[in-house]
Design a protein around this motif. Structure first.
Motif, PDB file in Angstrom:
ATOM      1  N   HIS A  48      12.493 -13.482 -10.335  1.00 44.80           N
ATOM      2  CA  HIS A  48      12.990 -12.071 -10.470  1.00 44.80           C
ATOM      3  C   HIS A  48      12.369 -11.246  -9.079  1.00 44.80           C
ATOM      4  CE1 HIS A  48      13.387  -7.924 -11.471  1.00 44.80           C
ATOM      5  NE2 HIS A  48      14.563  -8.115 -11.430  1.00 44.80           N
ATOM      6  N   ALA A  49      10.929 -11.459  -9.179  1.00 46.16           N
ATOM      7  CA  ALA A  49      10.182 -10.919  -8.078  1.00 46.16           C
ATOM      8  C   ALA A  49      10.614 -11.283  -6.604  1.00 46.16           C
ATOM      9  CB  ALA A  49       8.606 -11.317  -8.585  1.00 46.16           C
ATOM     10  N   LEU A  50      10.806 -12.676  -6.541  1.00 45.43           N
ATOM     11  CA  LEU A  50      11.015 -13.148  -5.087  1.00 45.43           C
ATOM     12  C   LEU A  50      12.474 -12.363  -4.650  1.00 45.43           C
ATOM     13  CD1 LEU A  50      10.124 -16.935  -5.511  1.00 45.43           C
ATOM     14  CD2 LEU A  50       9.063 -15.447  -3.924  1.00 45.43           C
ATOM     15  N   ALA A  54      13.004  -9.741  -1.766  1.00 43.66           N
ATOM     16  CA  ALA A  54      13.930  -9.998  -0.735  1.00 43.66           C
ATOM     17  C   ALA A  54      15.139  -9.110  -0.484  1.00 43.66           C
ATOM     18  CB  ALA A  54      14.338 -11.527  -0.986  1.00 43.66           C
ATOM     19  N   ARG A  55      15.561  -8.605  -1.531  1.00 44.34           N
ATOM     20  CA  ARG A  55      16.703  -7.817  -1.691  1.00 44.34           C
ATOM     21  C   ARG A  55      16.343  -6.632  -1.146  1.00 44.34           C
ATOM     22  NH1 ARG A  55      18.866  -6.010  -7.411  1.00 44.34           N
ATOM     23  NH2 ARG A  55      17.043  -4.546  -6.993  1.00 44.34           N
ATOM     24  N   ASN A  56      15.173  -5.940  -1.453  1.00 45.88           N
ATOM     25  CA  ASN A  56      15.137  -4.328  -1.161  1.00 45.88           C
ATOM     26  C   ASN A  56      14.240  -4.491   0.262  1.00 45.88           C
ATOM     27  OD1 ASN A  56      15.396  -2.381  -3.600  1.00 45.88           O
ATOM     28  ND2 ASN A  56      14.855  -4.516  -4.486  1.00 45.88           N
ATOM     29  N   ALA A  61       9.792  -9.955   3.953  1.00 48.32           N
ATOM     30  CA  ALA A  61       8.684  -9.358   3.248  1.00 48.32           C
ATOM     31  C   ALA A  61       8.139 -10.268   2.247  1.00 48.32           C
ATOM     32  CB  ALA A  61       9.306  -8.349   2.338  1.00 48.32           C
ATOM     33  N   LEU A  62       8.660 -11.627   1.985  1.00 50.36           N
ATOM     34  CA  LEU A  62       8.119 -12.550   1.256  1.00 50.36           C
ATOM     35  C   LEU A  62       6.857 -13.352   2.079  1.00 50.36           C
ATOM     36  CD1 LEU A  62      11.164 -14.324  -0.138  1.00 50.36           C
ATOM     37  CD2 LEU A  62       9.516 -12.821  -1.426  1.00 50.36           C
ATOM     38  N   GLN A  63       6.788 -12.934   3.211  1.00 52.52           N
ATOM     39  CA  GLN A  63       5.537 -13.320   4.146  1.00 52.52           C
ATOM     40  C   GLN A  63       4.840 -12.294   4.583  1.00 52.52           C
ATOM     41  OE1 GLN A  63       4.273 -16.093   4.652  1.00 52.52           O
ATOM     42  NE2 GLN A  63       5.662 -17.791   4.761  1.00 52.52           N
ATOM     43  N   ALA A 134       5.652  -1.362  -0.398  1.00 55.37           N
ATOM     44  CA  ALA A 134       6.941  -2.103  -0.691  1.00 55.37           C
ATOM     45  C   ALA A 134       8.047  -0.653  -0.521  1.00 55.37           C
ATOM     46  CB  ALA A 134       7.221  -2.534  -2.051  1.00 55.37           C
ATOM     47  N   HIS A 135       9.157  -1.058  -0.728  1.00 56.47           N
ATOM     48  CA  HIS A 135      10.079   0.003  -0.814  1.00 56.47           C
ATOM     49  C   HIS A 135       9.860   0.980  -2.108  1.00 56.47           C
ATOM     50  CE1 HIS A 135      14.183   2.007  -1.773  1.00 56.47           C
ATOM     51  NE2 HIS A 135      14.390   1.787  -0.434  1.00 56.47           N
TER      52      HIS A 135
END
Length: 300
Positions: A48-50, A54-56, A61-63, A134-135
């Motif tokens: 869910h976190a991944l 990625a969505r927001n 952002a995962l890197q 983060a967003h």
């Protein structure tokens, strides 16, 4: 050369494990100093976190924090693995009979861990703060906005001074002393045990792979409370941004346990293991293979 080999091993492994490090950081800052029933979880699990990140914030952002993470991986492992390899080559980790001496191995692996923590702490602070940003819809913990790694180093120096780069250094040294002792001791011991049973005697790669996979389990269990503490201290920032949440390692451990319970000390254990296990395996396998290659070239 031993120090360069250790650094390359750590930096190389970081490329593959950084996304899980981003997730781990978010989990460890989520619900900071609140009981489990007093906050809404923005991240409800690893997958869910991944997805949410990625969505927001986009796939890249995962890197987040990859540049300081690679700098951290190189700096930390060049000192830690390089120093430990020197101790191994000099026979400082062995008994008079040439066998692995547990006490000596723990000492040298812990000492190398502490020294690497001191060297790499500035990169750890920068990495953590960039990964936490983060967003607003999915933000957890205090938010620090920097335009890349160099801007982060410059801004921290201007606003917090040199002291800002060593936030959480005590927790880092404790984490690395415990984690390095668990990792390198179990790695060396596992290799010796596997060889004694005739396992992977003709395959250095297989031997390093299985030994490092075993050591990853012990590392995750041993360091998680110190890892949570270090991340909280890295991210709290200067007092000018509000009251300091923590006044040091023990105050942080006490407050986390009091408000969040044992669960709080082991927040992010899942992504921590999923980062530690492959990172341990990749870095130690790369380290072992490079050392073997370097030793062969020296002999020839």
């Amino acid at each position: 050369m031993e120090f360069v080999i250790g650094g390359l091993a750590g930096a190389g492994a970081t490329i593959f494990t950084n996304p899980m490090d981003v997730v781990k950081t978010r989990f460890q800052l989520q619900g900071e100093l609140r009981a489990r029933n007093e906050h809404t979880a923005r991240y409800r699990g690893i997958f869910h976190a991944l997805y949410v990140i990625a969505r927001n914030d986009g796939m890249l952002a995962l890197q987040k924090g990859l540049a300081p993470a690679m700098l951290l991986g190189f700096t930390m492992n060049s000192v830690r693995l390089g120093m430990y390899h020197v101790a191994e080559v000099q026979g400082w980790t062995k008994s008079k009979d040439g066998d692995i001496n547990i006490n000596k191995t723990i000492f040298w692996s812990s000492a190398s861990g502490v020294m690497s923590g001191l060297a790499a702490n500035p990169a750890s602070v920068v990495k953590t703060r960039i990964q936490a940003a983060a967003h607003p819809s999915i933000a957890v913990g205090r938010q620090h906005r920097y335009d890349g790694m160099m801007d982060a180093f410059i801004t921290i120096y201007k606003t917090e001074g040199v002291k800002g780069f060593f936030a959480g250094v005590n927790a880092t040294c404790a984490r690395l002393a415990v984690g390095s002792a668990a990792q390198l001791t179990t790695f060396s011991t596992a290799k010796e045990v596997l060889q004694s049973y005739g396992i992977c005697q003709q395959s250095p790669f297989g031997l390093a792979f299985f030994a490092s996979a075993l050591s990853g389990v012990m590392v995750a269990l041993a360091i998680c409370p110190f890892d949570v503490t270090a991340v909280r201290l890295y991210n709290q920032g200067p007092a000018s941004k509000g009251e300091l949440l923590y006044n040091g390692v023990f105050d942080c451990l006490k407050k986390i346990y009091t408000t969040e319970g044992v669960h709080g000390l082991y927040k992010g254990i899942g992504p921590l293991y999923l980062r530690i296990a492959p990172h341990t395996t990749l870095s130690l396998v790369i380290w072992d293979m490079l050392n073997n290659l370097f030793d062969k070239n020296k002999k020839s």
